[in-house]
Design a protein around this motif. Sequence first.
Motif, short mmCIF file in Angstrom:
data_model
loop_
_atom_site.label_atom_id
_atom_site.label_comp_id
_atom_site.label_asym_id
_atom_site.label_seq_id
_atom_site.Cartn_x
_atom_site.Cartn_y
_atom_site.Cartn_z
N SER A 1 -14.34 -6.16 -7.81
CA SER A 1 -13.37 -5.80 -8.49
C SER A 1 -13.40 -6.13 -10.03
N GLN B 1 -6.90 2.64 -4.57
CA GLN B 1 -6.03 1.48 -4.59
C GLN B 1 -5.83 1.05 -3.23
N LEU C 1 -9.34 -0.44 -2.01
CA LEU C 1 -9.75 -1.87 -2.59
C LEU C 1 -8.91 -2.89 -1.86
N ALA C 2 -7.66 -2.66 -1.70
CA ALA C 2 -6.62 -3.40 -1.01
C ALA C 2 -7.14 -3.68 0.46
N GLU D 1 -3.71 -4.35 -3.84
CA GLU D 1 -4.79 -5.24 -4.07
C GLU D 1 -4.65 -6.53 -4.87
N SER D 2 -3.92 -6.83 -5.80
CA SER D 2 -3.44 -7.99 -6.49
C SER D 2 -2.91 -8.93 -5.24
N THR E 1 -9.81 -6.18 0.34
CA THR E 1 -9.47 -7.98 0.53
C THR E 1 -8.96 -8.30 1.98
N CYS F 1 0.72 -1.15 -0.06
CA CYS F 1 -0.09 -0.01 -0.03
C CYS F 1 0.95 1.33 0.22
N GLY G 1 -2.38 -1.19 -8.80
CA GLY G 1 -2.64 -1.32 -7.41
C GLY G 1 -2.01 -3.05 -6.84
#
Length: 400
Positions: free
Chosen positions: A82, A49, A52-53, A108-109, A56, A26, A105
């Motif tokens: 997503s 970004q 969304l992270a 997030e991945s 998760t 992040c 991002g």
Amino acid sequence: MNAPISSTWWVRLGQLAGLTALALLCAFDLRYGLSSGMGMVEALRALLQVGLAAATAVVWLPVHRQGSRVLPVAALTLGAVSLTVTAGFLLLGARGAYLLGGTWGLAESAGMIAVVFVVTRWGAARLAPPAAVLVALAAAALPLRAGPDLVYVIFGLLQALGAIGAAAAGIYLRVVASGRERAIALVRAEQRAEFARDLHDFIAHHVTGIVVQAQGARFVAEQDPQRVIVALEQIERAGAETMASMRRMVGVLRDPDAPPDAPLAPLAGVADLAPLLEGHNGTTDAPAQLYVDGPLDQLPVEVSTSAYRVVMEGLTNARQHASDARSVAVSVRRTPDWLLVRVANDGASPRPTPARGHGFGLVGLTERVRALGGTVTAGPGVSGGWVLDAAFPLRSAVTR
């Protein structure tokens, strides 16, 4: 099983490592997203970004139970959101790529791949596969937010491979845990069957004695009435003891429809500890010594036999896992309320406890002792070595 798994230290350590990695990613996303300026576009990009992270992490970080239905539902929702965001940026085309500044991002991945692992490891069996597939597709599509160029397609394939690896790891750990649960259930079932055999032997032994005493009393009734009274007292005592043991063991019996196949042999109890130690001393370089404190007669038969099994398990563990031991101390102490049994050896080699994938003998022993209202502990001694302790309540055994 529905027991929580987050209490184990390795799960806590994994969560801490995951949070640390997510925080670092992040920070990287924020620095990269704000590197081109501090305007509204850059701020919104960074906020999107990181948000969304964090979403998760909301899915994979909490405590989950095996077979959780909430976990795959949350994962399905996350994957759908997503994919929707990715589709929105694709529809915007070049403008969407501009808004993202060429990045999608990384935090997030990584979070999506972690969700795949958690879902396959702990999600409900029916919901986990579609949830894992949807989240894996969402992770593979993430790089396309920055554009449909070949380089982003390659990054998407790499993230798909990462998601597949996470799913494989989750499935493997799930299979291992399921296998251990089945093994423990089998040990407990065998222990219950052993209880049934013990009860069968005990009842046969005492009922046979009752029958013999009754037959003898009938023959001497006319010649010596006083001997009849003594025989009746013995019959009453044996019958009461038999009924008490039946009430204590009825909760752990095997299938009542199964035919009794145990031999009609006397049960080994604390009175047989001396021959047990003699047999042990003849097969090992670590001689065992017996220390007795208090009278060991008139113990409840289930307590006596279980205490014998505790000593037998302790000697077996010393023989198998403490090759460097030089002596084994077996102490049996009786108090008004408890029978305390300890088996301690002076070996230096560490041995696993039942909770770490080994020691099914201790699992079955724990099941047996707890059925009698007692406790079992096993672990390193204060001054080294390995100690197996068991405590059996006596008053409850008499009054039940």
